[in-house]
Design a protein around this motif. Sequence first.
Motif, PDB file in Angstrom:
ATOM      1  N   TRP A  77       0.829  -1.198   0.000  1.00  0.00           N
ATOM      2  CA  TRP A  77       0.000   0.000   0.000  1.00  0.00           C
ATOM      3  C   TRP A  77       0.870   1.257   0.000  1.00  0.00           C
ATOM      4  CZ3 TRP A  77      -5.329   0.591  -0.142  1.00  0.00           C
ATOM      5  CH2 TRP A  77      -6.064  -0.599  -0.124  1.00  0.00           C
ATOM      6  N   ALA A  78       0.697   2.081  -1.032  1.00  0.00           N
ATOM      7  CA  ALA A  78       1.282   3.415  -1.014  1.00  0.00           C
ATOM      8  C   ALA A  78       0.392   4.277  -0.133  1.00  0.00           C
ATOM      9  CB  ALA A  78       1.344   3.985  -2.428  1.00  0.00           C
ATOM     10  N   GLY A  79       0.974   4.782   0.938  1.00  0.00           N
ATOM     11  CA  GLY A  79       0.167   5.524   1.894  1.00  0.00           C
ATOM     12  C   GLY A  79       1.038   6.332   2.828  1.00  0.00           C
ATOM     13  N   PRO A  80       0.539   6.620   4.013  1.00  0.00           N
ATOM     14  CA  PRO A  80       1.265   7.499   4.940  1.00  0.00           C
ATOM     15  C   PRO A  80       2.518   6.862   5.513  1.00  0.00           C
ATOM     16  CG  PRO A  80      -0.688   6.600   5.983  1.00  0.00           C
ATOM     17  CD  PRO A  80      -0.760   6.193   4.545  1.00  0.00           C
ATOM     18  N   LEU A  81       3.327   7.694   6.143  1.00  0.00           N
ATOM     19  CA  LEU A  81       4.465   7.260   6.947  1.00  0.00           C
ATOM     20  C   LEU A  81       4.159   7.604   8.405  1.00  0.00           C
ATOM     21  CD1 LEU A  81       7.272   8.677   4.636  1.00  0.00           C
ATOM     22  CD2 LEU A  81       6.781   6.249   4.998  1.00  0.00           C
ATOM     23  N   ALA A  82       4.665   6.792   9.322  1.00  0.00           N
ATOM     24  CA  ALA A  82       4.317   6.987  10.726  1.00  0.00           C
ATOM     25  C   ALA A  82       4.700   8.379  11.226  1.00  0.00           C
ATOM     26  CB  ALA A  82       4.978   5.906  11.588  1.00  0.00           C
ATOM     27  N   HIS A  83       5.957   8.771  10.988  1.00  0.00           N
ATOM     28  CA  HIS A  83       6.399  10.067  11.496  1.00  0.00           C
ATOM     29  C   HIS A  83       5.766  11.209  10.731  1.00  0.00           C
ATOM     30  CE1 HIS A  83       9.522  13.430  11.336  1.00  0.00           C
ATOM     31  NE2 HIS A  83       8.906  13.556  12.482  1.00  0.00           N
ATOM     32  N   ASP A  84       5.849  11.172   9.425  1.00  0.00           N
ATOM     33  CA  ASP A  84       5.381  12.286   8.604  1.00  0.00           C
ATOM     34  C   ASP A  84       3.897  12.566   8.802  1.00  0.00           C
ATOM     35  OD1 ASP A  84       7.837  11.281   7.595  1.00  0.00           O
ATOM     36  OD2 ASP A  84       7.542  12.392   5.755  1.00  0.00           O
ATOM     37  N   ASP A  85       3.109  11.531   9.028  1.00  0.00           N
ATOM     38  CA  ASP A  85       1.654  11.695   8.983  1.00  0.00           C
ATOM     39  C   ASP A  85       0.933  11.487  10.306  1.00  0.00           C
ATOM     40  OD1 ASP A  85       1.126  12.171   6.035  1.00  0.00           O
ATOM     41  OD2 ASP A  85       2.315  10.344   5.946  1.00  0.00           O
ATOM     42  N   PHE A  86       1.561  10.850  11.283  1.00  0.00           N
ATOM     43  CA  PHE A  86       0.835  10.546  12.521  1.00  0.00           C
ATOM     44  C   PHE A  86       1.489  11.117  13.780  1.00  0.00           C
ATOM     45  CE2 PHE A  86      -0.519   6.933   9.733  1.00  0.00           C
ATOM     46  CZ  PHE A  86      -1.846   7.346   9.613  1.00  0.00           C
ATOM     47  N   SER A  87       2.488  11.961  13.635  1.00  0.00           N
ATOM     48  CA  SER A  87       3.142  12.525  14.816  1.00  0.00           C
ATOM     49  C   SER A  87       2.927  14.024  14.970  1.00  0.00           C
ATOM     50  CB  SER A  87       4.651  12.236  14.775  1.00  0.00           C
ATOM     51  OG  SER A  87       5.294  13.061  13.803  1.00  0.00           O
ATOM     52  N   ARG A  88       2.276  14.673  13.999  1.00  0.00           N
ATOM     53  CA  ARG A  88       2.159  16.128  14.043  1.00  0.00           C
ATOM     54  C   ARG A  88       1.261  16.599  15.182  1.00  0.00           C
ATOM     55  NH1 ARG A  88       2.085  15.578   8.446  1.00  0.00           N
ATOM     56  NH2 ARG A  88      -0.183  15.630   8.419  1.00  0.00           N
ATOM     57  N   THR A  89       1.749  17.542  15.941  1.00  0.00           N
ATOM     58  CA  THR A  89       0.979  18.144  17.015  1.00  0.00           C
ATOM     59  C   THR A  89       0.020  19.184  16.430  1.00  0.00           C
ATOM     60  OG1 THR A  89       2.591  19.905  17.368  1.00  0.00           O
ATOM     61  CG2 THR A  89       2.922  17.835  18.584  1.00  0.00           C
ATOM     62  N   ALA A  90      -0.884  19.685  17.278  1.00  0.00           N
ATOM     63  CA  ALA A  90      -1.815  20.715  16.828  1.00  0.00           C
ATOM     64  C   ALA A  90      -1.053  21.943  16.353  1.00  0.00           C
ATOM     65  CB  ALA A  90      -2.773  21.077  17.953  1.00  0.00           C
ATOM     66  N   GLU A  91       0.046  22.267  17.039  1.00  0.00           N
ATOM     67  CA  GLU A  91       0.860  23.425  16.650  1.00  0.00           C
ATOM     68  C   GLU A  91       1.523  23.217  15.297  1.00  0.00           C
ATOM     69  OE1 GLU A  91      -0.073  23.374  20.748  1.00  0.00           O
ATOM     70  OE2 GLU A  91       1.017  21.859  19.583  1.00  0.00           O
ATOM     71  N   GLN A  92       1.727  21.974  14.917  1.00  0.00           N
ATOM     72  CA  GLN A  92       2.339  21.645  13.622  1.00  0.00           C
ATOM     73  C   GLN A  92       1.301  21.433  12.527  1.00  0.00           C
ATOM     74  OE1 GLN A  92       4.449  18.190  15.062  1.00  0.00           O
ATOM     75  NE2 GLN A  92       6.381  19.298  15.239  1.00  0.00           N
ATOM     76  N   GLY A  93       0.047  21.693  12.829  1.00  0.00           N
ATOM     77  CA  GLY A  93      -1.007  21.543  11.832  1.00  0.00           C
ATOM     78  C   GLY A  93      -1.895  20.344  12.051  1.00  0.00           C
ATOM     79  N   GLY A  94      -1.510  19.472  12.981  1.00  0.00           N
ATOM     80  CA  GLY A  94      -2.336  18.317  13.290  1.00  0.00           C
ATOM     81  C   GLY A  94      -2.285  17.235  12.224  1.00  0.00           C
TER      82      GLY A  94
END
Length: 326
Positions: free
Chosen positions: A144-161
């Motif tokens: 599956w071409a899809g998200p990466l753990a860090h790039d897509d699931f670690s962003r804080t609200a201050e980083q755009g969520g």
Amino acid sequence: MADPTAPSLVVFAPSGVMLDRPAARRAVKHLRSLGFDAVLDADALARHQRFAGDDATRLAALHRVADAAPSVALALRGGYGLTRLLDHIDWRRIATSIERGTRWVGHSDFTALHLAAMAHGAVVAPPARHRRHEHAHGDCGGLWAGPLAHDDFSRTAEQGGIDDVTEGCFVEAMHGELEAVGFRTEAGFDGLEARGVLWGGNLTVLLALLGTPHFPQVKQGVLFLEDVNERTYRTERNLLQLHQCGVLDRQRAILLGAFSAVPPPTAMDRGYRLRGVIDHLRTLTKTPILTGLPFGHVPTKISLPVGRRVLVRVEGRNVLIGWAAA
């Protein structure tokens, strides 16, 4: 206590070094909140030069994940590093994990694993009646071409969520519930239908495999492409190489995702932009080129089943990519 019915998910690092360790753990925590029994591989935070551990460490991690056959094997981040491993990966172990139900997910440098797995015959699990082992979740394993753990699931609200579309599409795909995705393209393709094997990913990584045993020979396929941090002339040169060696003409359709973080134009460019590159490419190949695919190094991305047969249908400016369960 972990939910015994939750799909297992391992975050591992086959490519670039992860410098922000708290972000990696934050990603795992968020994936658990989505209902996955998520864990971080023992060597995911290893460091060697620009890599997440030396080649032997990353290769061992890849094989360790394959042998464990979790429901989801999710790459931590991209960068560079998988190309160094391709000649040494035991593709039978990857194929067996897919047969047991593992979905191998990522993008960017992970394109190398997806395409090499296709080239070596490790693509989509056979129908359930032919499998020796069943996961409790979803229809089958695959790429599956899809998200990466860090790039897509670690962003804080201050980083755009965390993007709702990316998250929702990923969860549905990993539970075997996603059968189609859609997007808007330019006018002029109404009524188009194209059937074929879906393949592709990062343009630069894909091109680096051309001429090697790790490049899949896909004819009458649906090729999707994206890239990041590349000047427009480099993107055109890469696309022209694919055209000149016959790859583009052998496809039924080409889907262009995001070509993001393009360096600012210079005085030499004089109006030279990606829009003109695409227009020029359309004069060279008979294969229809659709833009607007929400995929790449951008917050909003869909999940795409690499190696699966798909139908691309255009109605007006609306594009639907659908696939049948294996």
